[in-house]
Structures are given as C-alpha cells and as structure tokens.
Design a protein around this motif. Structure first.
Motif, PDB file in Angstrom:
ATOM      1  N   SER A 125       0.836  -1.211   0.000  1.00  0.00           N
ATOM      2  CA  SER A 125       0.000   0.000   0.000  1.00  0.00           C
ATOM      3  C   SER A 125       0.868   1.258   0.000  1.00  0.00           C
ATOM      4  N   ASN A 126       0.239   2.377  -0.234  1.00  0.00           N
ATOM      5  CA  ASN A 126       0.905   3.679  -0.153  1.00  0.00           C
ATOM      6  C   ASN A 126       0.408   4.436   1.069  1.00  0.00           C
ATOM      7  N   GLN A 129       3.316   7.024   4.355  1.00  0.00           N
ATOM      8  CA  GLN A 129       3.616   8.460   4.433  1.00  0.00           C
ATOM      9  C   GLN A 129       2.361   9.289   4.676  1.00  0.00           C
ATOM     10  N   SER A 130       1.229   8.910   4.082  1.00  0.00           N
ATOM     11  CA  SER A 130       0.004   9.680   4.339  1.00  0.00           C
ATOM     12  C   SER A 130      -0.413   9.542   5.807  1.00  0.00           C
ATOM     13  N   ASN A 151       7.994  -2.235   7.508  1.00  0.00           N
ATOM     14  CA  ASN A 151       7.830  -2.158   6.059  1.00  0.00           C
ATOM     15  C   ASN A 151       8.724  -3.213   5.408  1.00  0.00           C
TER      16      ASN A 151
END
Length: 185
Positions: A125-126, A129-130, A151
């Motif tokens: 997933s991305n 950072q969000s 991670n």
C-alpha cells in the motif's frame, strides 16, 4: 475459516495465545522482531497511550497492554478480521478500544494524542507516508511520541517529518523506531 496462533512474549499476559485469521496480506510480527521492538521501547510502554493503526493480528497492541500500557486504540478495516479481534481482545483486561474503520479516515477525525504509535500497513500500500503526515498535521503525536514503522526491507526509509531513533532488518522486513523531527522536508 482457518486460524493460526501467535503468543504474547512478555509482560502480564506472557504465553497467552491469539487466534490469527489466515488471510492474504495478514502477517504477524515475529517473536524476534517484537522482542527487539519492546526492548527498544523499554520503560516507555509503562502507562503509555498506544495507537495500533493497522491492527492486523492485534499482537503489537496486546503486547503493549501486557507490558503495562495504560490504553490501547486498535484500528482495523477488514470486517472479518475486526470480528476476530473483537473476540480475541475480550479475553484481556485493560483499556482497549477496538475500532472498525479505515485508518486514514480515523486519523482525519482523530483528536487524541498518543505516546506510542504502531504503523504496519500492508507492504504493497501507499498508506505509510500519508499516515505519518496526518499524525503530524492533526497533532496526534508530539516530540516525545515514539512511532514504530514496519515495512518491506526494500522500501524507501525516508519518512518526511520523522527521524530514526533505531532501525533494523530481519530478513525481508524492515522495522524502526522514530520520533517527530523539527525539520520538515
């Protein structure tokens, strides 16, 4: 439904087992990594208000409760896994708040501050950072808060607005303890 188990490795509930759903993408943090994490966190866990943002197996949060955290908020999006965690958490005493929600939406609406935050989103997933950006912008963490990040070992380790306190690789898994940085890149 198939289950596996993971055991609590320290504290008040040492040796107790959690039933873990066998689902794609659900990976328990290994005993070895948990031992390292909690050795690094040390006495910071005592009395801490803990957020386990991508609860998954729930073992990181329960390990914190077992070692003396005063309060745990666990956020899990997957309905089936949430129901399993609800059953598992019922057997532990302590202030545990299990929330069925999308992690990003939870952060957008959160007004609490936490001493320790566990960030272990799905590797593909991305969301990392969000999540970090929202932790900062919503003042969910402060300069004394500790943030655990797990991670893939091959992923970038440049997390804006955080500085690394300690990091390690264990096979194909990277994990580190971070603090809020005064510098924003």
């Amino acid at each position: 439904m198939k289950y596996s188990t993971v055991r609590i490795i320290g504290g008040k509930f040492r040796g107790r087992q959690l039933d873990i759903l066998q689902k794609e993408g659900l990976r328990p943090t290994t005993d070895r990594i948990r031992e390292s994490i909690f050795n690094i966190l040390g006495s910071n866990v005592q009395g801490a208000k803990v957020l386990d943002l991508f609860a998954g197996t729930g073992v990181l949060g329960i390990e914190a409760i077992s070692r003396g955290a005063s309060e745990l908020t666990s956020v899990e999006f997957d309905k089936e896994n949430y129901q399993n965690l609800k059953r598992q958490f019922a057997g532990f005493d302590g202030r545990i708040n299990l929330i069925h929600a999308d992690a990003i939406e939870f952060l957008k609406n959160c007004s609490e501050r936490f001493d320790i935050v566990f960030l272990d989103p799905p590797f593909a997933s991305n969301l990392l950072q969000s999540s970090i950006d929202l932790l900062n912008s919503k003042n969910i963490i402060d300069s004394d808060s500790l943030i655990y990040i797990e991670n893939s070992a091959t992923a970038s380790k440049n997390y804006k607005s955080l500085m690394c306190v300690r990091e390690q690789n264990a096979g194909n898994v990277y994990f580190g303890i971070y603090k809020k940085s005064d510098c924003f890149f």
